[in-house]
Design an enzyme around this catalytic site. Sequence first.
Site, PDB file in Angstrom:
ATOM      1  N   GLU A   1      -4.114  -9.422   3.718  1.00  0.00           N
ATOM      2  CA  GLU A   1      -4.946  -9.161   4.896  1.00  0.00           C
ATOM      3  C   GLU A   1      -6.171 -10.052   4.950  1.00  0.00           C
ATOM      4  OE1 GLU A   1      -3.530  -6.893   3.080  1.00  0.00           O
ATOM      5  OE2 GLU A   1      -2.698  -5.290   4.321  1.00  0.00           O
TER       6      GLU A   1
ATOM      7  N   GLU B   1       0.822  -1.210   0.000  1.00  0.00           N
ATOM      8  CA  GLU B   1       0.000   0.000   0.000  1.00  0.00           C
ATOM      9  C   GLU B   1       0.859   1.264   0.000  1.00  0.00           C
ATOM     10  OE1 GLU B   1      -2.378  -1.375   3.451  1.00  0.00           O
ATOM     11  OE2 GLU B   1      -4.081  -0.722   2.248  1.00  0.00           O
TER      12      GLU B   1
END
Lengths: 547, 469
Positions: free
Chosen positions: A158, A136
């Site tokens: 995740e 990210e």
Amino acid sequence: MSFDTDPGRYRHIRLEVDGEIARIVLKVDENGGIAPGYDLKLNSYDLGVDIELHDAVQRLRFEHPGVRAVVITGGLDKVFCAGANIRMLAQSSHAWKVNFCKFTNETRNAIEDATAHSGQTYLAAVNGTAAGGGYELALACEWIILVDDGSTAVSLPEVPLLGVLPGTGGLTRLTDKRGVRKDLADVFATRSEGVRGRRAVEWPLVDEAVPRSRFEETVRRRALEAAARSQRPEQPAAGPRSPGPGARPQRSVAAAPVPLPPLRPDGYTYSTVRAEPDGDQVAVTVRGPAADADPRLVDEHHWFLRMTRELDDLILRLRTNEPDRGTWVIRTEGDLDAVLAHDVGSDAWPFGELRHYFKRTLKRLDVTSRSLVALIEPGSCFAGPLLELAMACDRQYMLDDPDRPNAVRLSRANFGDYPMGNGLSRLAARFLAEPDRVAKLEQETGRRIDAAEALELGLVTFAPDDIDWDDEVRLALEERAALSPDALTGMEANHRFAGPETMETKIFARLAAWQNWIFTRPNASGPDGALRRYGTGRRPAYDRRRA
Amino acid sequence: MSIDYSERIPNNVGLSDDRRLQRALESWQPRFLQWWAEMGPALPTQDVYLRTAVAVGREGWAHFGHVPLPEYRWGIFLAERDTDRRIAFGQNKGRPVWQQVPGEYRADLQRLIVIQGDTEPASVEQQRRLGLTAPSLYDLRNLFQVNVEEGRHLWAMVYLLHAYFGRSGRDEAEALLLRNSGSEDSPRILGAFNEETPDWLSFYMFTYFTDRDGKYQLGTLKESAFDPLSRTCEFMLKEEAHHMFVGTTGVDRVVERTAQLMREHDTDDIRAHGGIPLGVIQKYINFHYSVSLDLFGSETSTNVANYFTAGLKGRWQEERRKDDHVLTEAYSVVPRVEDGRVADVRLPALTALNADLREEYVADCSTGVNRWNRILADHGLDPALYLPHPGFNRHVGIFAGHHLTPDGRVVDPVAWAAGRDRWLPTAQDKAYVLSLMRPVYEPGRIAAWVTPPRNGINGRPLDYVYVHL
């Protein structure tokens, strides 16, 4: 908790400046967690690491006018960044997690803001594993170069590993920024091992995949190309300027650096802002500039720079340290004219940086999970940029006392200089259905607007007179303090962002809101949830019912 | 063109009836042969006296004959299936083992197989130039036997990827040939497999210490609930035993020659007499042992804990252990460095499984050292060889970043730098060992720094022509 640091105190990152190119090298000190109970392995980060990143991104804009491209890279063998530290997340309270994610999101947004508005293009040199928040971080950059060595992958693990979302903009930037097809994004975000090499370019999770032997050279070339496209000013802005202690001009044509003022608060009292916690409230007061302050002399004493930096820091600290005080009462004190004099109305170096800095600070306020109430009283200075503070609030109360003059002033600052995350000015969002009204307000620019007129124009919520004022304000604050803090947070976040969605609003609303819901669900944070079980070797037990 | 797969690829997995597997191997096999030609043994040979596995029975896997290396028939074998086999550990304990990959564990299983698979061709690449300096035809043959079997182990892992993991498995199988040991652009996954094996002492040490790590890794995968992986590893372990035999007897023969020369000339420094001094042997032990310990990974590992709970990877000899095989309430004691000393810390057993496996390995390694010391004693010398402390020269796990001496004292970087040349091979040591490496290709002859083996291969005499050059 303090957010103040400087490159001399960094433990986790290295800021290297070489002419037009800067490098932020992530080499996280495993034993340097900001709280006990976890090791920051594999360049994973916690708030302490992100505070350094935040500081570096901020300083590069002001203190390094010659830097036109910034490369973020990993300083460990085969590791770029493993994202937020999972044990840290698992041991943190819900409020801490949410606040931490908000701050990291703001820093990622600041990276994009620097690329878009400061002529400092960020590139991610992904020289090793980039997982979760690590990828990210790369996504926040304009150009992603992945080492193509047959094993290094980018991934968002995740969902499969932790039962939560990539909450630092990952899901949003995949589709909205990089244009990854939703089906491929679906595969990518459910596949813990990630994607590497050519396929990562095809999907397109990265911009290029380069063999290790050509990696550094390619990164350098891309950085130089980005630097060549930069709009960063080469000519010094007109007017006198103090270059600051120890600063030397790096190139004869580059603008002079502006050192960021040191933060030396006494408690919550800074040189231009102060906060007084009191029960369930915090009284925040922003002081305007002295009448003789020179708006064109941008050094560490410059009022607008100081005020912005101190307010920014205050917001971060109050959010982190004062979670129980649900309402911030915002006041100003000073001279309307002096404030407007500091609204230079130019984006020449370094005034453009000042504008964007205050813009980012106001955006922090927009996404702060506190009830914000502006009290506009005699002696206040809600003019131009400071009027934006009031416009960012959920309500505005303005005292209408015939014996004590009380006014606000509009300036061009209120009509687009400080857009919200949704791309609109706060006035445009306020009058979403009445664009004509915004146009009319623009004609009122520059003159003093008293309470009755401000009420008439829709600039304030209520304008009680001197007899009612105390009770009206007290009752409103007490009434609000009795409401559910969760419902208030949700309600305020909805009302503040009238109008269109942007990538930024989606990150804070759609992504962060879902994430925050998931965080509290037993499937993530219950005793058998994925987040709590991670690292124990025991597998999560999910409640399979969809909610 | 139809290919007779069971002839070209000996197997017991029904390859001739499995179109999916045939399709996968059709494209993979030429790439494998190309890889072997480019990255396999550098010494050209006509043929080599090799053992080829043609079936899993006692007779089938010990089939000897002279074979040109590129024509070696790399087969695919799984140990016989036990139809009643049940999962022995973890949260699925007691349930029937899996004949297919459960979707829930696809990524983890694939990762385990890829990491194991990546080491197999790596050692072939590391050892590719050793044939040029072989101390005898017997040793040369052993080297090639190890090489072809590592190649077969790669096949075994590729078979699993092809047969059970679909498209992503095929991609990973291809990547196993694209990564190369020591390559700057696409190195092998584990660091130890990117170091060249430059000389035969290193080769013996590698087959003793590093292949032994492989044995323990395979042993944990043999326990897997994924039955095809378990059966594959069980069969691989039989071959791995030969690799360790090469290492054990190789070091035996070096130590024995050293002892002979020490007695003969009554000196420790036998360099002038063409032997390898005990001190140098010890430094090689120190290096290879510590590098191999790094392969066990970090002492505390979440991944391994997850693998155990899921049933993907068990402990060494899981079923012989007397505990609940679930370990959610168990604790282990693991060493770590605290305040400048090595101290024990108590950790949940699940996250300390790498340390558990490492301890088994350490105990096994010490038998070799005892053996080598017995050789010294047989020659009337003091038993001088030892295993260094597990914290010595470590770059992975809780000792990484600390400096420990071979006897386990924590020292500062200055003391470490001062002692390093006494503990690890120096450039001079390596140059000296390398200087001894002259090829001996005459049947029955042997280099001067090593004694001949006690027995030949498969009952053949020592002067048998094991390799035709």
